[in-house]
Design a protein around this motif. Structure first.
Motif, PDB file in Angstrom:
ATOM      1  N   PRO A 192       4.890 -21.100   3.586  1.00  0.00           N
ATOM      2  CA  PRO A 192       4.288 -21.013   2.194  1.00  0.00           C
ATOM      3  C   PRO A 192       4.141 -19.666   1.774  1.00  0.00           C
ATOM      4  N   LEU A 193       3.464 -18.725   2.413  1.00  0.00           N
ATOM      5  CA  LEU A 193       3.064 -17.539   2.144  1.00  0.00           C
ATOM      6  C   LEU A 193       4.555 -16.773   1.913  1.00  0.00           C
ATOM      7  N   ALA A 194       5.531 -16.946   2.654  1.00  0.00           N
ATOM      8  CA  ALA A 194       6.618 -16.308   2.551  1.00  0.00           C
ATOM      9  C   ALA A 194       7.518 -16.800   1.059  1.00  0.00           C
ATOM     10  N   PHE A 195       7.204 -18.022   1.014  1.00  0.00           N
ATOM     11  CA  PHE A 195       8.033 -18.631  -0.461  1.00  0.00           C
ATOM     12  C   PHE A 195       7.138 -17.921  -1.390  1.00  0.00           C
ATOM     13  N   LEU A 196       5.824 -17.956  -1.471  1.00  0.00           N
ATOM     14  CA  LEU A 196       5.067 -17.450  -2.544  1.00  0.00           C
ATOM     15  C   LEU A 196       4.973 -16.035  -2.708  1.00  0.00           C
TER      16      LEU A 196
ATOM     17  N   THR B 232      -2.272 -11.188 -10.007  1.00  0.00           N
ATOM     18  CA  THR B 232      -3.443 -10.664  -9.302  1.00  0.00           C
ATOM     19  C   THR B 232      -3.755 -11.532  -7.899  1.00  0.00           C
ATOM     20  N   VAL B 233      -3.614 -13.000  -8.021  1.00  0.00           N
ATOM     21  CA  VAL B 233      -3.660 -13.752  -6.828  1.00  0.00           C
ATOM     22  C   VAL B 233      -2.858 -13.535  -5.788  1.00  0.00           C
ATOM     23  N   THR B 234      -1.612 -13.254  -6.256  1.00  0.00           N
ATOM     24  CA  THR B 234      -0.474 -13.149  -5.411  1.00  0.00           C
ATOM     25  C   THR B 234      -0.749 -11.728  -4.406  1.00  0.00           C
ATOM     26  N   LEU B 235      -1.632 -10.873  -5.171  1.00  0.00           N
ATOM     27  CA  LEU B 235      -1.771  -9.496  -4.250  1.00  0.00           C
ATOM     28  C   LEU B 235      -2.527  -9.628  -3.341  1.00  0.00           C
ATOM     29  N   PHE B 236      -3.318 -11.088  -3.045  1.00  0.00           N
ATOM     30  CA  PHE B 236      -3.868 -11.259  -2.002  1.00  0.00           C
ATOM     31  C   PHE B 236      -3.220 -11.949  -0.744  1.00  0.00           C
ATOM     32  N   ASN B 237      -1.829 -12.034  -1.019  1.00  0.00           N
ATOM     33  CA  ASN B 237      -0.825 -12.393  -0.130  1.00  0.00           C
ATOM     34  C   ASN B 237      -0.313 -11.419   0.451  1.00  0.00           C
TER      35      ASN B 237
ATOM     36  N   SER C 141       2.757  -0.835   1.134  1.00  0.00           N
ATOM     37  CA  SER C 141       3.382  -1.651   1.719  1.00  0.00           C
ATOM     38  C   SER C 141       3.496  -1.440   3.306  1.00  0.00           C
ATOM     39  N   LEU C 142       3.694  -0.086   3.592  1.00  0.00           N
ATOM     40  CA  LEU C 142       3.631   0.541   4.861  1.00  0.00           C
ATOM     41  C   LEU C 142       2.314   0.463   5.506  1.00  0.00           C
ATOM     42  N   GLY C 143       1.320   0.800   4.492  1.00  0.00           N
ATOM     43  CA  GLY C 143      -0.215   0.680   5.023  1.00  0.00           C
ATOM     44  C   GLY C 143      -0.514  -0.783   5.328  1.00  0.00           C
ATOM     45  N   ALA C 144      -0.249  -1.826   4.751  1.00  0.00           N
ATOM     46  CA  ALA C 144      -0.451  -3.019   4.945  1.00  0.00           C
ATOM     47  C   ALA C 144       0.310  -3.528   6.352  1.00  0.00           C
ATOM     48  N   ILE C 145       1.421  -3.249   6.533  1.00  0.00           N
ATOM     49  CA  ILE C 145       1.858  -3.338   7.793  1.00  0.00           C
ATOM     50  C   ILE C 145       1.158  -2.784   8.989  1.00  0.00           C
ATOM     51  N   ALA C 146       0.688  -1.530   8.815  1.00  0.00           N
ATOM     52  CA  ALA C 146       0.136  -0.753   9.869  1.00  0.00           C
ATOM     53  C   ALA C 146      -1.146  -1.484  10.116  1.00  0.00           C
ATOM     54  N   LEU C 147      -1.892  -1.818   8.966  1.00  0.00           N
ATOM     55  CA  LEU C 147      -3.315  -2.371   9.339  1.00  0.00           C
ATOM     56  C   LEU C 147      -3.234  -3.681   9.939  1.00  0.00           C
ATOM     57  N   PHE C 148      -2.151  -4.530   9.646  1.00  0.00           N
ATOM     58  CA  PHE C 148      -1.825  -5.803  10.433  1.00  0.00           C
ATOM     59  C   PHE C 148      -1.689  -5.486  11.960  1.00  0.00           C
ATOM     60  N   MET C 149      -0.901  -4.485  12.010  1.00  0.00           N
ATOM     61  CA  MET C 149      -0.418  -4.113  13.338  1.00  0.00           C
ATOM     62  C   MET C 149      -1.754  -3.842  14.292  1.00  0.00           C
ATOM     63  N   ALA C 150      -2.471  -2.955  13.555  1.00  0.00           N
ATOM     64  CA  ALA C 150      -3.763  -2.595  14.254  1.00  0.00           C
ATOM     65  C   ALA C 150      -4.650  -3.636  14.469  1.00  0.00           C
ATOM     66  N   ILE C 151      -4.614  -4.777  13.677  1.00  0.00           N
ATOM     67  CA  ILE C 151      -5.637  -5.896  13.751  1.00  0.00           C
ATOM     68  C   ILE C 151      -5.036  -6.653  14.979  1.00  0.00           C
ATOM     69  N   CYS C 152      -3.656  -6.828  15.033  1.00  0.00           N
ATOM     70  CA  CYS C 152      -2.940  -7.793  16.004  1.00  0.00           C
ATOM     71  C   CYS C 152      -3.440  -7.171  17.343  1.00  0.00           C
TER      72      CYS C 152
END
Length: 253
Positions: free
Chosen positions: A177-181, A197-202, A226-237
């Motif tokens: 669902p997140l990929a579709f939206l 604005t709501v979509t930016l939380f996805n 975009s690069l920062g978002a990937i790096a942040l998610f990788m760090a969390i994982c």
């Protein structure tokens, strides 16, 4: 670093894929190709260009990213869950193999399979719509970073799941669902301001936007974000995986 152990796990996971080519490679390629046929070649010719890009070509990065996310999670989750299901995880944990080596073997194989699949789908898309890749190095970088990050996420899901239902619930009820939206089929700039604005939380918006920028030089959000978002998610994982091996969560009874 025990390179032999990493290579053994990696080869075993790749061999498992080779035994299930129809499910691992053929099925995702066919299903994604159907999107190209329906939305690209059929409906796409009736839709106006978006930022100077034909609709059929516009959706290609989104579809590749959507497939990449789902396959990375599924490949890594099934790989480690299968070890738990058969009980061989205890042999792995008792062997002289460090946690980072186990993670490298499983996540490396899952990411490799996703990247190969992404390359096949990219080649298939070129048969249906004209493609342009303005930033090929960044395209490869987004492909690799996303595959590794979501393979790590799938690895966590595989350890957390204690049944096949839980194994599938995150990819089916959250990732898809997140990929579709997240702008796979449209630019979020066409949405009303509130929904933009709501979509930016996805978080997937940032992955698709950055990947699309590497193709056509257009994006919904800044590519550095975009690069920062990937790096942040990788760090969390990575932090969660470290905690799992440190505490033995769902690994030790």
């Amino acid at each position: 670093m025990n390179y032999q152990a990493i290579a053994t796990i990696y080869k075993a996971e790749m061999a498992r894929t080779a035994r299930t080519l129809a499910q691992s490679i053929l099925a995702p390629v066919i299903s994604t190709s159907l999107y190209f046929v329906v939305f690209g070649a059929a409906i796409g010719t009736r839709i106006e260009e978006i930022d100077g890009v034909s609709y059929g070509a516009f959706i290609v990065p989104g579809l590749i990213m959507m497939m990449l996310l789902m396959q990375s999670v599924s490949n890594a989750a099934i790989g480690i869950y299968f070890q738990k299901f058969t009980g061989t995880i205890y042999e792995l944990l008792s062997a002289p193999i460090a946690a980072p080596e186990i993670v490298l073997g499983f996540v490396g194989a899952a990411a490799t399979k996703s990247i190969i699949l992404g390359a096949i789908i990219l080649g298939t898309a070129g048969l249906f719509v004209p493609l342009e890749i303005q930033h090929p190095i960044w395209m490869i970088a987004f492909l690799a970073l996303t595959s590794i990050t979501f393979s790590l996420f799938g690895f966590i899901i595989g350890i957390w799941a204690d049944g096949f239902e839980k194994l599938n619930i995150v990819p089916m009820l959250i990732i898809t669902p997140l990929a579709f939206l997240g702008g796979s089929f449209y630019s979020i700039s066409v949405l009303p301001p509130f929904w933009q604005t709501v979509t930016l939380f996805n978080p997937i918006v940032y992955l698709i936007s950055g990947f699309r920028w590497s193709f056509y030089g257009i994006s919904d959000v800044d590519v550095t974000v975009s690069l920062g978002a990937i790096a942040l998610f990788m760090a969390i994982c990575l932090a969660i995986v470290f905690w799992i091996f440190r505490t033995g969560y769902k690994l030790k009874v």
